[in-house]
Write an enzyme that holds these catalytic residues in place. Structure first.
Site, PDB file in Angstrom:
ATOM      1  N   ASN A   1       0.808  -1.220   0.000  1.00 25.30           N
ATOM      2  CA  ASN A   1       0.000   0.000   0.000  1.00 25.30           C
ATOM      3  C   ASN A   1       0.841   1.269   0.000  1.00 25.30           C
ATOM      4  O   ASN A   1       0.390   2.313  -0.484  1.00 25.30           O
ATOM      5  CB  ASN A   1      -0.914  -0.011   1.234  1.00 25.30           C
ATOM      6  CG  ASN A   1      -1.480   1.344   1.546  1.00 25.30           C
ATOM      7  OD1 ASN A   1      -2.335   1.864   0.824  1.00 25.30           O
ATOM      8  ND2 ASN A   1      -1.005   1.966   2.629  1.00 25.30           N
TER       9      ASN A   1
ATOM     10  N   SER B   1      -2.808   2.430  -9.221  1.00 25.69           N
ATOM     11  CA  SER B   1      -3.516   3.701  -9.420  1.00 25.69           C
ATOM     12  C   SER B   1      -4.170   3.679 -10.799  1.00 25.69           C
ATOM     13  O   SER B   1      -3.681   3.013 -11.716  1.00 25.69           O
ATOM     14  CB  SER B   1      -2.532   4.872  -9.349  1.00 25.69           C
ATOM     15  OG  SER B   1      -3.124   6.076  -9.829  1.00 25.69           O
TER      16      SER B   1
ATOM     17  N   TYR C   1       4.562   9.544 -11.039  1.00 21.38           N
ATOM     18  CA  TYR C   1       3.587   8.731 -10.326  1.00 21.38           C
ATOM     19  C   TYR C   1       2.957   7.706 -11.269  1.00 21.38           C
ATOM     20  O   TYR C   1       2.934   6.501 -10.975  1.00 21.38           O
ATOM     21  CB  TYR C   1       2.509   9.614  -9.706  1.00 21.38           C
ATOM     22  CG  TYR C   1       1.580   8.864  -8.779  1.00 21.38           C
ATOM     23  CD1 TYR C   1       2.021   8.477  -7.521  1.00 21.38           C
ATOM     24  CD2 TYR C   1       0.292   8.523  -9.163  1.00 21.38           C
ATOM     25  CE1 TYR C   1       1.184   7.763  -6.666  1.00 21.38           C
ATOM     26  CE2 TYR C   1      -0.548   7.819  -8.317  1.00 21.38           C
ATOM     27  CZ  TYR C   1      -0.102   7.445  -7.069  1.00 21.38           C
ATOM     28  OH  TYR C   1      -0.923   6.730  -6.221  1.00 21.38           O
TER      29      TYR C   1
ATOM     30  N   ALA D   1       4.035   6.648 -14.210  1.00 24.28           N
ATOM     31  CA  ALA D   1       5.024   5.710 -14.751  1.00 24.28           C
ATOM     32  C   ALA D   1       5.432   4.677 -13.715  1.00 24.28           C
ATOM     33  O   ALA D   1       5.582   3.482 -14.022  1.00 24.28           O
ATOM     34  CB  ALA D   1       6.247   6.476 -15.254  1.00 24.28           C
ATOM     35  N   SER D   2       5.607   5.105 -12.456  1.00 23.11           N
ATOM     36  CA  SER D   2       6.008   4.152 -11.423  1.00 23.11           C
ATOM     37  C   SER D   2       4.880   3.171 -11.109  1.00 23.11           C
ATOM     38  O   SER D   2       5.120   1.987 -10.839  1.00 23.11           O
ATOM     39  CB  SER D   2       6.455   4.885 -10.156  1.00 23.11           C
ATOM     40  OG  SER D   2       5.406   5.676  -9.611  1.00 23.11           O
ATOM     41  N   LYS D   3       3.637   3.644 -11.157  1.00 25.17           N
ATOM     42  CA  LYS D   3       2.513   2.751 -10.894  1.00 25.17           C
ATOM     43  C   LYS D   3       2.279   1.794 -12.072  1.00 25.17           C
ATOM     44  O   LYS D   3       1.887   0.637 -11.876  1.00 25.17           O
ATOM     45  CB  LYS D   3       1.251   3.568 -10.611  1.00 25.17           C
ATOM     46  CG  LYS D   3       1.271   4.274  -9.257  1.00 25.17           C
ATOM     47  CD  LYS D   3       1.283   3.292  -8.094  1.00 25.17           C
ATOM     48  CE  LYS D   3       1.043   3.977  -6.757  1.00 25.17           C
ATOM     49  NZ  LYS D   3       0.981   3.024  -5.638  1.00 25.17           N
TER      50      LYS D   3
END
Length: 279
Positions: free
Chosen positions: A81, A132, A145, A147-149
């Site tokens: 999380n 996300s 955000y 791209a990382s998700k």
């Protein structure tokens, strides 16, 4: 989706002291599960023990996971999380902010999962990644955000291929929920207000619990009906979602939403030039 009883399940939740994490810990506990949280700062005073763990630290993660599993007596469910967000225009070179988000959102989840895999395999357990909507429906000015998700989802897919014979791996896709994760973006003048819709925290927590306790682990779980439609459109008709985002961004620029925001100066200037060319 048919779900199983959570009673007696042994659960680790990362980011346990945050907005999502506290509620996840509470709901799992109310369902009869035994929960240990991981977060930067230890807290033994709440409804579940939260052990200190910097998930960006290669050495700290295995020790913290071992301590959590020791308290639980095994591990049935891992909920990745913990997350970090912030302003990061795609047109600018990646800096410390971009690296921070990847370290938490992707590599942090990877480190924790790797430390948990032997215990999850032994228990035929579950991994739930809190991803996300931006993993499939990228919004401007927050490239790190999204791209990382998206990378987190790719990691989950690879993990599923490797350990899916013994461990269920699911991704949950919340949209925007009111929490401090949006504060740094708002301070930079890049608020996503108007680019995405807020949804209730309870719906996100419900989706995570469904994924964790489903009789058969689902691959992807939307948190709202609208989210399910957005996921479908983004995957099957990406040109449609691209047009929606582009039109919404243009409206935000015209409304002056990014006025004075240095990180949005390129977007603002280009829209001004495009409007001038059309007039």
């Amino acid at each position: 989706m048919r779900t199983l009883d959570a009673a007696g399940r042994r659960v680790i939740v990362t980011g346990a002291s945050g907005t999502f994490g506290r509620e996840l810990c509470r709901r799992f506990t109310e369902s009869g599960a035994t929960v240990v949280g991981l977060d930067l700062v230890a807290d033994e005073s709440g409804p579940v023990p939260v052990l200190p763990c910097d998930i960006t630290d290669d050495d700290a993660v295995p020790e913290a996971v071992a301590a959590a599993v020791g308290r639980l007596g095994g591990l049935d469910i891992l909920v990745n999380n913990a997350g970090a967000g912030g302003p990061a225009p795609a047109e600018r070179a990646p800096g410390e902010e971009v690296r921070r988000q990847f370290e938490v959102n992707l590599f942090g989840a990877w480190r924790v999962t790797a430390a948990c895999v032997p215990h999850l395999v032994a228990a035929r357990g579950r991994v739930v990644m809190v991803s996300s909507r931006m993993a499939v429906l990228q919004l401007p000015l927050a490239a790190a955000y999204g791209a990382s998700k998206r990378a987190l989802v790719a990691y989950a897919d690879a993990l599923r291929h490797e350990i899916g014979t013994h461990v269920g791996v699911s991704c949950v896709y919340p949209s925007m929920v009111r929490s401090p994760i949006h504060d740094s973006t708002a301070r930079a003048g890049l608020s996503l207000e108007g680019m995405s819709s807020y949804e209730p925290l309870d719906g996100v927590v419900d989706a995570v619990l469904r994924a964790a306790t489903a009789a058969r682990a689902p691959r992807d779980v939307a948190t709202t009906r609208r989210g399910a439609v957005e996921l479908w459109l983004a995957r099957h008709l990406p040109s449609v979602t691209d047009r929606i985002v582009a039109r919404t961004l243009a409206g935000r620029v015209r409304s002056g939403a990014f006025e004075g925001a240095d990180l949005a100066s390129g977007v603002v200037a280009r829209h001004a030039g495009a409007d001038g060319a059309r007039s």
